[in-house]
Write an enzyme that holds these catalytic residues in place. Structure first.
Site, PDB file in Angstrom:
ATOM      1  N   SER A   1       0.823  -1.227   0.000  1.00 31.14           N
ATOM      2  CA  SER A   1       0.000   0.000   0.000  1.00 31.14           C
ATOM      3  C   SER A   1       0.849   1.266   0.000  1.00 31.14           C
ATOM      4  O   SER A   1       0.442   2.286   0.549  1.00 31.14           O
ATOM      5  CB  SER A   1      -0.935  -0.017   1.210  1.00 31.14           C
ATOM      6  OG  SER A   1      -0.173  -0.028   2.409  1.00 31.14           O
TER       7      SER A   1
ATOM      8  N   TYR B   1       7.612   7.688   4.731  1.00 34.59           N
ATOM      9  CA  TYR B   1       8.807   8.220   5.399  1.00 34.59           C
ATOM     10  C   TYR B   1       9.627   9.131   4.480  1.00 34.59           C
ATOM     11  O   TYR B   1      10.585   9.758   4.930  1.00 34.59           O
ATOM     12  CB  TYR B   1       9.709   7.070   5.868  1.00 34.59           C
ATOM     13  CG  TYR B   1       9.195   6.368   7.110  1.00 34.59           C
ATOM     14  CD1 TYR B   1       9.891   6.461   8.318  1.00 34.59           C
ATOM     15  CD2 TYR B   1       8.030   5.630   7.085  1.00 34.59           C
ATOM     16  CE1 TYR B   1       9.432   5.817   9.455  1.00 34.59           C
ATOM     17  CE2 TYR B   1       7.563   4.985   8.222  1.00 34.59           C
ATOM     18  CZ  TYR B   1       8.260   5.078   9.396  1.00 34.59           C
ATOM     19  OH  TYR B   1       7.803   4.452  10.529  1.00 34.59           O
ATOM     20  N   ALA B   2       9.274   9.164   3.190  1.00 37.68           N
ATOM     21  CA  ALA B   2      10.089   9.943   2.238  1.00 37.68           C
ATOM     22  C   ALA B   2      10.062  11.416   2.624  1.00 37.68           C
ATOM     23  O   ALA B   2       9.004  11.974   2.917  1.00 37.68           O
ATOM     24  CB  ALA B   2       9.575   9.740   0.823  1.00 37.68           C
TER      25      ALA B   2
ATOM     26  N   GLY C   1      11.635  14.545  -1.529  1.00 34.32           N
ATOM     27  CA  GLY C   1      10.655  14.885  -2.538  1.00 34.32           C
ATOM     28  C   GLY C   1      10.681  13.975  -3.736  1.00 34.32           C
ATOM     29  O   GLY C   1      11.187  12.858  -3.679  1.00 34.32           O
TER      30      GLY C   1
ATOM     31  N   GLU D   1      19.118  18.217  -4.990  1.00 38.75           N
ATOM     32  CA  GLU D   1      19.805  17.230  -4.145  1.00 38.75           C
ATOM     33  C   GLU D   1      21.058  16.730  -4.847  1.00 38.75           C
ATOM     34  O   GLU D   1      21.277  17.024  -6.035  1.00 38.75           O
ATOM     35  CB  GLU D   1      18.860  16.059  -3.832  1.00 38.75           C
ATOM     36  CG  GLU D   1      17.697  16.469  -2.932  1.00 38.75           C
ATOM     37  CD  GLU D   1      16.688  15.354  -2.689  1.00 38.75           C
ATOM     38  OE1 GLU D   1      16.766  14.320  -3.359  1.00 38.75           O
ATOM     39  OE2 GLU D   1      15.821  15.550  -1.828  1.00 38.75           O
TER      40      GLU D   1
ATOM     41  N   ASP E   1       9.787  -8.943   1.461  1.00 33.50           N
ATOM     42  CA  ASP E   1       8.907 -10.116   1.292  1.00 33.50           C
ATOM     43  C   ASP E   1       8.627 -10.442  -0.175  1.00 33.50           C
ATOM     44  O   ASP E   1       8.668 -11.607  -0.580  1.00 33.50           O
ATOM     45  CB  ASP E   1       7.556  -9.890   1.994  1.00 33.50           C
ATOM     46  CG  ASP E   1       7.708  -9.643   3.481  1.00 33.50           C
ATOM     47  OD1 ASP E   1       8.803  -9.890   4.015  1.00 33.50           O
ATOM     48  OD2 ASP E   1       6.729  -9.193   4.111  1.00 33.50           O
TER      49      ASP E   1
ATOM     50  N   HIS F   1      22.163   5.744   2.826  1.00 29.29           N
ATOM     51  CA  HIS F   1      21.997   7.201   2.883  1.00 29.29           C
ATOM     52  C   HIS F   1      23.090   7.752   3.783  1.00 29.29           C
ATOM     53  O   HIS F   1      23.327   7.211   4.868  1.00 29.29           O
ATOM     54  CB  HIS F   1      20.618   7.563   3.435  1.00 29.29           C
ATOM     55  CG  HIS F   1      20.227   8.979   3.137  1.00 29.29           C
ATOM     56  ND1 HIS F   1      20.832  10.044   3.740  1.00 29.29           N
ATOM     57  CD2 HIS F   1      19.324   9.490   2.273  1.00 29.29           C
ATOM     58  CE1 HIS F   1      20.299  11.173   3.266  1.00 29.29           C
ATOM     59  NE2 HIS F   1      19.383  10.850   2.367  1.00 29.29           N
TER      60      HIS F   1
ATOM     61  N   ARG G   1      25.403  10.226  -3.519  1.00 35.61           N
ATOM     62  CA  ARG G   1      25.418   9.763  -2.120  1.00 35.61           C
ATOM     63  C   ARG G   1      26.310   8.552  -1.877  1.00 35.61           C
ATOM     64  O   ARG G   1      26.754   8.361  -0.741  1.00 35.61           O
ATOM     65  CB  ARG G   1      24.004   9.537  -1.585  1.00 35.61           C
ATOM     66  CG  ARG G   1      23.146   8.613  -2.330  1.00 35.61           C
ATOM     67  CD  ARG G   1      21.827   8.436  -1.617  1.00 35.61           C
ATOM     68  NE  ARG G   1      21.004   9.648  -1.638  1.00 35.61           N
ATOM     69  CZ  ARG G   1      19.693   9.641  -1.520  1.00 35.61           C
ATOM     70  NH1 ARG G   1      19.050   8.498  -1.383  1.00 35.61           N
ATOM     71  NH2 ARG G   1      19.007  10.741  -1.513  1.00 35.61           N
TER      72      ARG G   1
ATOM     73  N   HIS H   1      19.346   2.266   3.067  1.00 34.76           N
ATOM     74  CA  HIS H   1      18.247   3.170   2.722  1.00 34.76           C
ATOM     75  C   HIS H   1      17.397   2.670   1.563  1.00 34.76           C
ATOM     76  O   HIS H   1      16.176   2.762   1.596  1.00 34.76           O
ATOM     77  CB  HIS H   1      18.876   4.520   2.375  1.00 34.76           C
ATOM     78  CG  HIS H   1      17.904   5.596   2.031  1.00 34.76           C
ATOM     79  ND1 HIS H   1      16.977   6.067   2.938  1.00 34.76           N
ATOM     80  CD2 HIS H   1      17.723   6.321   0.893  1.00 34.76           C
ATOM     81  CE1 HIS H   1      16.272   7.023   2.363  1.00 34.76           C
ATOM     82  NE2 HIS H   1      16.689   7.189   1.121  1.00 34.76           N
TER      83      HIS H   1
ATOM     84  N   ARG I   1      21.179   4.844  -7.386  1.00 38.17           N
ATOM     85  CA  ARG I   1      19.983   5.668  -7.637  1.00 38.17           C
ATOM     86  C   ARG I   1      20.266   7.141  -7.396  1.00 38.17           C
ATOM     87  O   ARG I   1      20.849   7.524  -6.372  1.00 38.17           O
ATOM     88  CB  ARG I   1      18.855   5.226  -6.702  1.00 38.17           C
ATOM     89  CG  ARG I   1      17.601   6.062  -6.829  1.00 38.17           C
ATOM     90  CD  ARG I   1      16.575   5.640  -5.799  1.00 38.17           C
ATOM     91  NE  ARG I   1      17.060   5.914  -4.471  1.00 38.17           N
ATOM     92  CZ  ARG I   1      16.471   6.750  -3.614  1.00 38.17           C
ATOM     93  NH1 ARG I   1      15.381   7.389  -3.954  1.00 38.17           N
ATOM     94  NH2 ARG I   1      16.976   6.931  -2.413  1.00 38.17           N
TER      95      ARG I   1
END
Ligand code: FAD
Ligand code: SIN
Length: 523
Positions: free
Chosen positions: A12, A44-45, A48, A113, A220, A241, A288, A349, A384
């Site tokens: 979800s 939790y993001a 943005g 970023e 999972d 992160h 990062r 992360h 990423r």
């Protein structure tokens, strides 16, 4: 009990809910979530969601930045797809009621970023994910075609081999008919049949000791697809992160968004000295992986527990306006970020790899799609670019929805599926075994399969994990099915996949850094 839907969605977060909203006009949908709908990585993001919005930004620049971060392993078509379809998906999010911050002249207030050459991150204060999750849940709850199954845990997908049915060379002769789902209240396992199934189970951060991911992130979906013999790829590329709040007693670790470095935050040693220019000419705004490795090196060389992130030189009011949640959270443990530097450490992360999918979100198993963090689309390659994952989830969920709707009429339910046979007997007092094994998996992964790897560490990790694997499989065979034992089993499967992939890659590239192979291979 048998239940039948046209579309089954497992998860979800942004991938699962946006997909569900798009297919719901065409049939009955079940959304299965192992906790409350809102307990997701999505919520939790902070930083943005990236999308080209205004000039001088352009698709070309966003593509270029994504490819540079991906270090030679991105799939060009996936990158072009996500970047060029992003603005339309942002428009859709706005239509569903998501609010992004704007400047006084009514334009979107875009952040920048690490690794981005332009300001292109739309955000809602410093809790963008929670805002997106709120808007999606409101839409989902009011849709008459969507059945929400909260506190339901998907145990296994239901698959059978079907010779000769594959439509693409890389697809397998396996079909998916839905999933066995544990109702956590009744403790019964339902057989949920669906014409198509969407795997949107998110990340794997919980296999590590220190992670920004909530507890649900146990991999999972990836483990279920692996056990069903689907193709899993790029598992060695785990993103750490660079800046989570140093606070050993709290799990998950609280993220200090990268946007804070975009805003002018400076990383300093404990003696106050700035150090990132010693590692990269882009300083604190380097991608990062470079920043995380630099911090890891600083901590190891100096024997320190943390470095500092400093925004005390910035205007206090501006800082509080841009980062109200970080301000509040730090203040709650006695750190006033307008006056005090923030102690930070790297934390697991994001997973770049996962269930291999094509440009339509189709996995190698027929009738099974995957989107979001559990999917490997080719966008991220070996690393990423920040804020590229929420948009990737939306774009691929959209394509998968179109594909699933398009194939609906050709698919029949498979009625010959047996119910789950649960004859396990082991009692809950064996929970101590599960708790201890969980800790051991997390320790193995953090100590030997973290930011810096070596052959000897990877071999040791695999040896230790094999013992846990055997013990856990034996326990699983005789236990009553519970979320705890399944999650442990899934974490062990995922840890195994990460280690195996890391051992196979005989080079250092992107997020995978092995001191025994410091060079990149030509290919
Ligand atoms: P999730 O949002 O994690 O949802 C997974 C769902 O699957 C949950 O509902 C869970 O309950 C369910 N589930 C899992 N297993 C089962 C099971 N067995 N049975 C039933 N249900 C199951 N990305 C960005 O682009 N920008 C950011 O600013 C950003 N900031 C981040 C900050 C933090 C602290 C974290 C942790 C991540 C951040 N990310 C960010 C990454 C991004 O949030 C995630 O990659 C993305 O939200 C994943 O979405 P998802 O829909 O794939 O999975
Ligand atoms: C952050 O806000 O730093 C996280 C962004 C991301 O993970 O994409």
């Amino acid at each position: 009990m048998k239940k039948e839907f046209d579309f089954l969605v497992i998860g979800s977060g942004i991938a699962g809910l946006s997909y569900a909203l798009k297919v719901a006009a065409h049939g009955k949908v079940a959304v299965v979530s192992k906790a409350e709908l809102k307990e997701t990585n999505t919520a939790y993001a902070q930083g943005g969601i990236s999308s080209v919005t205004y000039k001088p930004d352009s698709f070309e620049k966003h593509i270029e930045d994504t490819l540079i971060a991906g270090d030679g392993l991105c799939k060009d078509e996936a990158v072009k797809k996500v970047v060029s379809e992003a603005p339309e998906q942002i428009r859709q999010l706005l239509e569903w009621g998501t609010r992004f911050d704007k400047t006084e002249d009514g334009q979107f207030d875009l952040h920048r970023e690490g690794g981005h050459s332009e300001h292109r991150i739309l955000h809602h204060k410093d809790n963008t994910g929670a805002e997106i999750q709120r808007a999606l849940i409101e839409q989902i709850r009011s849709h008459k075609n969507i059945t929400v199954m909260e506190h339901h845990f998907a145990v296994e997908i239901i698959t059978q081999h079907h010779l000769g049915k594959n439509t693409e060379p890389w697809m397998q002769d396996i079909e998916c008919y839905g999933a066995y789902v544990l109702d956590k209240k009744t403790r019964q396992i339902d057989t949920v049949l669906a014409k198509t199934t969407m795997m949107a189970t998110g990340g794997v951060g919980s296999v590590y000791q220190t992670t920004t991911n909530p507890l649900i992130a146990t991999g999972d979906g990836i483990a279920m697809v692996f056990r069903a013999r689907g193709i899993i790829e790029n598992m060695e590329f785990v993103q750490f992160h660079p800046t989570s709040l140093f606070n050993l007693s709290v799990r998950p670790s609280f993220l200090i968004t990268e946007a804070m470095r975009g805003y002018g935050g400076i990383l300093r040693r404990q003696d106050g000295e700035e150090f990132m220019y010693e590692y990269d000419e882009r300083g604190c705004l380097a991608p990062r992986d470079i920043v995380a490795r630099a911090i890891d090196n600083e901590l190891k060389q100096r024997g320190d527990d943390f470095v500092y992130l400093d925004v005390t030189h910035k205007d206090s009011e501006e800082t509080i306006k841009h980062f109200p949640n970080i301000y509040k959270r730090c203040l709650s443990i006695g750190i006033d970020i307008t006056k005090d530097m923030i102690p930070v450490v790297p934390a697991a992360h994001y997973l770049c790899g996962g269930i291999r999918v094509d440009l339509n979100g189709r996995s190698s198993i027929q009738r099974l799609y995957a989107a979001g963090e559990c999917a490997s689309t080719g966008l991220h390659g070996a690393n990423r670019l920040a804020s590229n994952s929420l948009i990737e989830a939306l774009v691929f969920a959209d394509s998968a929805a179109k594909d699933a709707v398009g194939s609906l009429d050709k698919i029949q339910h498979n009625q010959r599926i047996p119910e789950w046979n649960d004859d396990g007997t082991v009692n809950p007092e064996e929970m101590i075994l599960i708790t201890q094994s969980n800790k051991e998996v997390e320790q193995i992964m953090s100590k030997y399969v973290g930011i810096v790897r070596s052959n000897i560490r990877l071999n040791r990790a695999l040896g230790r994990l094999e013992v846990l694997y055997k013990e856990t499989e034996a326990l699983f065979q005789k236990s009553k099915v519970s979320q705890k034992i399944c999650e442990l089993r899934n974490k062990i499967n995922v840890a195994y996949l990460i280690i195996k992939s890391a051992k196979k890659r005989k080079e250092s590239r992107g997020l995978h850094y092995n001191i025994d192979y410091l060079q990149k291979l030509d290919f």
